[in-house]
Design a protein around this motif. Sequence first.
Motif, PDB file in Angstrom:
ATOM      1  N   ASN A  35      25.677 -52.013  33.796  1.00  0.00           N
ATOM      2  CA  ASN A  35      25.204 -50.744  34.357  1.00  0.00           C
ATOM      3  C   ASN A  35      25.332 -50.715  35.878  1.00  0.00           C
ATOM      4  O   ASN A  35      25.678 -49.677  36.453  1.00  0.00           O
ATOM      5  N   MET A  38      28.906 -49.961  36.594  1.00  0.00           N
ATOM      6  CA  MET A  38      29.186 -48.544  36.358  1.00  0.00           C
ATOM      7  C   MET A  38      28.686 -47.708  37.531  1.00  0.00           C
ATOM      8  O   MET A  38      29.356 -46.762  37.957  1.00  0.00           O
ATOM      9  N   LEU A  43      29.893 -44.025  37.974  1.00  0.00           N
ATOM     10  CA  LEU A  43      29.746 -43.573  36.585  1.00  0.00           C
ATOM     11  C   LEU A  43      28.283 -43.705  36.156  1.00  0.00           C
ATOM     12  O   LEU A  43      27.934 -44.559  35.332  1.00  0.00           O
ATOM     13  N   THR A  46      27.213 -43.573  32.294  1.00  0.00           N
ATOM     14  CA  THR A  46      27.739 -44.598  31.390  1.00  0.00           C
ATOM     15  C   THR A  46      26.808 -45.793  31.441  1.00  0.00           C
ATOM     16  O   THR A  46      26.675 -46.439  32.486  1.00  0.00           O
ATOM     17  N   ARG A  47      26.153 -46.082  30.309  1.00  0.00           N
ATOM     18  CA  ARG A  47      25.122 -47.105  30.266  1.00  0.00           C
ATOM     19  C   ARG A  47      25.250 -47.987  29.035  1.00  0.00           C
ATOM     20  O   ARG A  47      25.459 -47.502  27.914  1.00  0.00           O
ATOM     21  N   ASN A  66      17.886 -41.447  26.974  1.00  0.00           N
ATOM     22  CA  ASN A  66      18.788 -42.341  26.248  1.00  0.00           C
ATOM     23  C   ASN A  66      18.250 -42.759  24.886  1.00  0.00           C
ATOM     24  O   ASN A  66      18.940 -43.459  24.149  1.00  0.00           O
ATOM     25  N   SER A  74      27.737 -42.523  27.235  1.00  0.00           N
ATOM     26  CA  SER A  74      28.624 -42.101  28.310  1.00  0.00           C
ATOM     27  C   SER A  74      28.917 -40.622  28.128  1.00  0.00           C
ATOM     28  O   SER A  74      28.328 -39.972  27.257  1.00  0.00           O
ATOM     29  N   THR A  75      29.812 -40.112  28.925  1.00  0.00           N
ATOM     30  CA  THR A  75      30.280 -38.738  28.780  1.00  0.00           C
ATOM     31  C   THR A  75      31.805 -38.780  28.693  1.00  0.00           C
ATOM     32  O   THR A  75      32.433 -39.740  29.176  1.00  0.00           O
ATOM     33  N   GLU A  78      33.262 -39.217  32.185  1.00  0.00           N
ATOM     34  CA  GLU A  78      33.163 -40.565  32.746  1.00  0.00           C
ATOM     35  C   GLU A  78      34.089 -41.547  32.041  1.00  0.00           C
ATOM     36  O   GLU A  78      34.619 -42.453  32.677  1.00  0.00           O
ATOM     37  N   MET A  79      34.329 -41.365  30.743  1.00  0.00           N
ATOM     38  CA  MET A  79      35.272 -42.248  30.057  1.00  0.00           C
ATOM     39  C   MET A  79      36.684 -42.045  30.599  1.00  0.00           C
ATOM     40  O   MET A  79      37.416 -43.002  30.819  1.00  0.00           O
TER      41      MET A  79
END
Length: 129
Positions: A35, A38, A43, A46-47, A66, A74-75, A78-79
């Motif tokens: 994390n 990220m 990002l 993204t966790r 979460n 993630s989204t 962000e990926m």
Amino acid sequence: MNGTGHGNAVRLMIVYSDNTATNLVLDRVTAEAVNARMDLLGLPATRSLRKIGGGGPSRAADDPANKPFGLGVSTPREMVALLEKLERGEVVSREASQEMVEILKRQQSHDGIGRSLMGVPLATKLRSP
């Protein structure tokens, strides 16, 4: 990563989706370190939340937003950003990024995104549900 037991665990985690290898990697690296990386990469959504089968929860797992998610979250944006950074060699180093792409190309599950692209090398870890 080359030639180490941890490198082997990373390869098993990605190429074969080996759950034990995934947990070994998270034992060594920790979800908190993932994390933090990220965050450095810009990002924030993204966790890594916890290990497979439970245990090893990160602070992000305590975030009420979460709670609906399992191992991580993630989204799509962000990926894509992460993959772009990987392609540009910006995730750790150019060499490490290239090695990550090569490992992703060996991923064995091809039933998700790109399943109809026969003969096209895909650097992916995406699977259909």
